[in-house]
Design a protein around this motif. Structure first.
Motif, PDB file in Angstrom:
ATOM      1  N   LYS A  45     -75.979 -68.197  27.481  1.00  0.00           N
ATOM      2  CA  LYS A  45     -75.171 -69.357  27.105  1.00  0.00           C
ATOM      3  C   LYS A  45     -74.549 -69.989  28.339  1.00  0.00           C
ATOM      4  N   ILE A  46     -74.369 -71.302  28.269  1.00  0.00           N
ATOM      5  CA  ILE A  46     -73.692 -71.983  29.370  1.00  0.00           C
ATOM      6  C   ILE A  46     -72.189 -71.783  29.184  1.00  0.00           C
ATOM      7  N   PRO A  47     -71.375 -71.908  30.244  1.00  0.00           N
ATOM      8  CA  PRO A  47     -69.928 -71.741  30.061  1.00  0.00           C
ATOM      9  C   PRO A  47     -69.383 -72.755  29.057  1.00  0.00           C
ATOM     10  N   ALA A  48     -68.358 -72.337  28.319  1.00  0.00           N
ATOM     11  CA  ALA A  48     -67.758 -73.222  27.299  1.00  0.00           C
ATOM     12  C   ALA A  48     -66.969 -74.333  27.971  1.00  0.00           C
TER      13      ALA A  48
ATOM     14  N   ALA B 246     -82.776 -60.642  13.893  1.00  0.00           N
ATOM     15  CA  ALA B 246     -81.858 -61.497  13.122  1.00  0.00           C
ATOM     16  C   ALA B 246     -80.547 -61.697  13.878  1.00  0.00           C
ATOM     17  N   ILE B 247     -80.084 -60.654  14.581  1.00  0.00           N
ATOM     18  CA  ILE B 247     -78.833 -60.763  15.355  1.00  0.00           C
ATOM     19  C   ILE B 247     -78.995 -61.821  16.441  1.00  0.00           C
ATOM     20  N   GLU B 248     -80.117 -61.755  17.142  1.00  0.00           N
ATOM     21  CA  GLU B 248     -80.400 -62.723  18.215  1.00  0.00           C
ATOM     22  C   GLU B 248     -80.389 -64.146  17.643  1.00  0.00           C
ATOM     23  N   PHE B 249     -81.010 -64.325  16.496  1.00  0.00           N
ATOM     24  CA  PHE B 249     -81.094 -65.631  15.828  1.00  0.00           C
ATOM     25  C   PHE B 249     -79.683 -66.147  15.486  1.00  0.00           C
ATOM     26  N   ILE B 250     -78.850 -65.269  14.915  1.00  0.00           N
ATOM     27  CA  ILE B 250     -77.506 -65.674  14.470  1.00  0.00           C
ATOM     28  C   ILE B 250     -76.607 -65.980  15.665  1.00  0.00           C
ATOM     29  N   HIS B 251     -76.690 -65.155  16.716  1.00  0.00           N
ATOM     30  CA  HIS B 251     -75.901 -65.440  17.921  1.00  0.00           C
ATOM     31  C   HIS B 251     -76.260 -66.813  18.490  1.00  0.00           C
ATOM     32  N   ARG B 252     -77.560 -67.116  18.490  1.00  0.00           N
ATOM     33  CA  ARG B 252     -77.984 -68.444  19.001  1.00  0.00           C
ATOM     34  C   ARG B 252     -77.374 -69.557  18.166  1.00  0.00           C
ATOM     35  N   ARG B 253     -77.337 -69.368  16.846  1.00  0.00           N
ATOM     36  CA  ARG B 253     -76.770 -70.390  15.943  1.00  0.00           C
ATOM     37  C   ARG B 253     -75.281 -70.585  16.188  1.00  0.00           C
ATOM     38  N   LEU B 254     -74.557 -69.490  16.412  1.00  0.00           N
ATOM     39  CA  LEU B 254     -73.111 -69.595  16.669  1.00  0.00           C
ATOM     40  C   LEU B 254     -72.861 -70.346  17.974  1.00  0.00           C
ATOM     41  N   ILE B 255     -73.662 -70.031  18.996  1.00  0.00           N
ATOM     42  CA  ILE B 255     -73.496 -70.702  20.294  1.00  0.00           C
ATOM     43  C   ILE B 255     -73.881 -72.180  20.186  1.00  0.00           C
ATOM     44  N   GLU B 256     -74.884 -72.459  19.375  1.00  0.00           N
ATOM     45  CA  GLU B 256     -75.294 -73.856  19.113  1.00  0.00           C
ATOM     46  C   GLU B 256     -74.132 -74.645  18.497  1.00  0.00           C
TER      47      GLU B 256
ATOM     48  N   ARG C 197     -70.953 -73.988  18.822  1.00  0.00           N
ATOM     49  CA  ARG C 197     -69.989 -74.181  19.908  1.00  0.00           C
ATOM     50  C   ARG C 197     -70.419 -75.338  20.821  1.00  0.00           C
ATOM     51  N   ASP C 198     -71.707 -75.336  21.186  1.00  0.00           N
ATOM     52  CA  ASP C 198     -72.204 -76.382  22.098  1.00  0.00           C
ATOM     53  C   ASP C 198     -72.191 -77.764  21.449  1.00  0.00           C
ATOM     54  N   ASN C 199     -72.174 -77.784  20.105  1.00  0.00           N
ATOM     55  CA  ASN C 199     -72.059 -79.064  19.387  1.00  0.00           C
ATOM     56  C   ASN C 199     -70.602 -79.477  19.209  1.00  0.00           C
ATOM     57  N   GLY C 200     -69.696 -78.777  19.914  1.00  0.00           N
ATOM     58  CA  GLY C 200     -68.286 -79.175  19.891  1.00  0.00           C
ATOM     59  C   GLY C 200     -67.484 -78.606  18.735  1.00  0.00           C
ATOM     60  N   LYS C 201     -68.026 -77.579  18.062  1.00  0.00           N
ATOM     61  CA  LYS C 201     -67.291 -76.962  16.946  1.00  0.00           C
ATOM     62  C   LYS C 201     -66.437 -75.799  17.454  1.00  0.00           C
TER      63      LYS C 201
END
Length: 511
Positions: free
Chosen positions: A247-250, A436-446, A448-452
């Protein structure tokens, strides 16, 4: 080679799906043998065949070299096979003893001899280090204790071969350590164990051999001493898996969630959240780390409206939402992945397609003047099922028929799809496999990256360290520290969670 169990070329079909496609598993006397696979790979199905809950279409089972026909669980019990199910088979209103002896009650004349049973249960629990109060009511004991009752139930029935189905999925880290110790004691006493799991750390720590299945097919059996977590992960999901979340820095922006002086009492009127303060910004993931029972569940339920707070303030985008109805909070922009997917996430006897619109069914296009449009509901469900890789025979399949991981993906799809300003993810990967964990972590970071703003509650410390941008440590109902995941360790977090002061404890009020 002497095997206590041989499952040879087992094939099990359900309408439209081959759950087990000619799988072979062989268990030696005195070993812990892991059955590893993704959610929905067919692990539980294979063990339900061994326990007599399902009948295979093909293949044979041998117990101690002798071919057997296990047509129901009583036959499995008589052959010395016991199963500790992932979802416990206990009667809440009965005591520990009453649950254990159910169907095998010791009689004294015409009455059940409870005293004799309690003595026997105490002896067994002493022998295997399974400390449980025989007279306690199931509804009053912890999940870890309930699991011990399930283990005792199998031992009381004379089980020599124990099947554990995802036994650590609902346990705290401390309870997991205790369970691993219990398994080692059982082996010392001459038992043999099949452990259904997808937690690679546990396999490396406690197992002798691993049989891997993928999408219903047997991939092979490997010795734990000859493998490593990365190799097992790639056997399980059929590709390389990264354990480190990229992930890129927040770049946090305005405050989305502001919690001030929050006080919450539990159902017994005991204060569990005690003047808690918390800030969470758009574009960041804030992890909540704490030992279970320190007020984190009540904090989440107060924010989402599932529990009444006594006092304090919870603001979302500057607007007060304290003690509003859950639907109003949801509509204000809160998404919630609940920690108990069965209790708060799904209606298990509804089709998965209808579960995907549970929060929005009363709005257009799913409903018009109170009349549901099933066409629009199921069209939308198909889109979410495809996008979030929910593996299900169809959108009309009942939610309870899906594996835990696929149930979880459906919930995450539903919550992410509504594009909330604040996404609360409570134990989002509990009981899930590495893919599935990898998939869900990516979704959470996505998100965040969308400004949520993302609030992550997890008892898995590596998940908290891996995914969070900041970590808030909760202890006895208060945030006692805010730490940077890049500058802390599991050890430091563990000490803070146990109430020790460490670095990072300065910022407790307006974090």
């Amino acid at each position: 080679m002497d095997y206590v169990i041989e499952m040879l070329n087992i094939r099990k079909e359900f309408p439209g799906i081959v759950a087990n496609d000619n799988i072979t598993l062989q268990l030696k006397q005195g070993e812990i043998h892991a059955l590893l696979g993704e959610n929905g790979a067919g692990k539980s199905t294979l063990m339900n065949v061994l326990f007599g809950l399902y009948q295979p279409e093909q293949g044979e089972i041998r117990v101690r070299g002798k071919k057997v026909d296990i047509t129901n669980p009583n036959i499995a019990n008589d052959l010395g096979i016991g199963m500790v199910h992932q979802h416990f088979m206990l009667v809440d209103t009965f005591t520990v003893t009453e649950n254990i002896i159910l169907g095998r009650e010791p009689k004294s004349g015409a009455t059940v001899d409870i005293k004799k049973a309690e003595k026997e249960i105490s002896d067994i629990s002493e022998k295997y280090g399974l400390r449980v109060d025989p007279s306690a009511k199931i509804s009053d004991i912890s999940v870890g204790m309930q699991q011990r009752v399930e283990i005792l139930k199998t031992l009381y029935r004379g089980a020599e071969i124990l099947i554990f189905d995802e036994p650590t999925a609902v346990l705290t880290p401390q309870e997991i350590k205790e369970l691993i110790q219990i398994m080692k004691t059982l082996i010392k006493e001459g038992k043999s164990i099949i452990l259904i799991t997808h937690k690679l750390k546990e396999i490396m720590e406690v197992c002798d051999n691993v049989t891997v299945i993928r999408k219903g097919k047997g991939i092979g059996t490997v010795s734990v001493s000859d493998t490593n977590p990365n190799h097992l992960a790639s056997l399980m999901v059929g590709r390389e898996v990264t354990f480190k979340t990229e992930k890129i820095p927040a770049s946090p922006k305005e405050v989305v969630l502001e919690v001030r002086d929050l006080q919450v009492k539990d159902s017994r009127n005991v204060p569990v959240v005690k003047g808690l303060n918390l800030d969470l910004k758009a574009g960041e993931i804030l992890g909540i780390a704490g030992v279970d029972g320190n007020g984190q569940s009540e904090l989440i339920e107060a924010i989402t409206g599932l529990m009444k707070a006594d006092s304090g303030s919870i603001k979302l985008n500057g607007k007060e939402i304290l003690n509003m109805k859950p639907r109003k909070i949801y509509e204000a922009g809160v998404g919630h992945i609940p920690q108990d997917r069965h209790k708060h996430g799904l209606v298990l006897d509804f089709p998965i397609g209808e579960n995907i619109v549970l929060q929005n069914y009363y709005k257009k296009p799913y409903s018009n003047k109170g009349i549901l449009s099933y066409k629009n509901i199921y069209n939308h469900a198909r889109k979410i099922i495809a996008e979030f890789d929910v593996r299900t025979p169809s959108e009309y399949t009942l939610a309870r028929s899906l594996s835990g991981g696929n149930q979880q993906k459906a919930i995450i799809g539903r919550e992410v799809d509504k594009d909330p300003d604040l996404l609360i993810a409570a134990q989002p990967t509990r009981g899930l496999d590495v893919g599935a964990i990898e998939f869900i972590h990516r979704r959470l970071i996505e998100q965040r990256d969308n400004g949520k703003a993302v609030l992550l509650l997890s008892f898995e410390l590596d998940e908290i360290l891996n995914v969070s941008d900041r970590i808030a440590v909760i202890y006895e109902g208060q945030i006692v520290a805010i730490v940077d995941p890049k500058e802390t360790t599991e050890q430091e977090l563990g000490l803070l969670m146990a109430g020790s002061k460490g670095k990072g404890t300065g910022e407790t009020s307006h974090v």
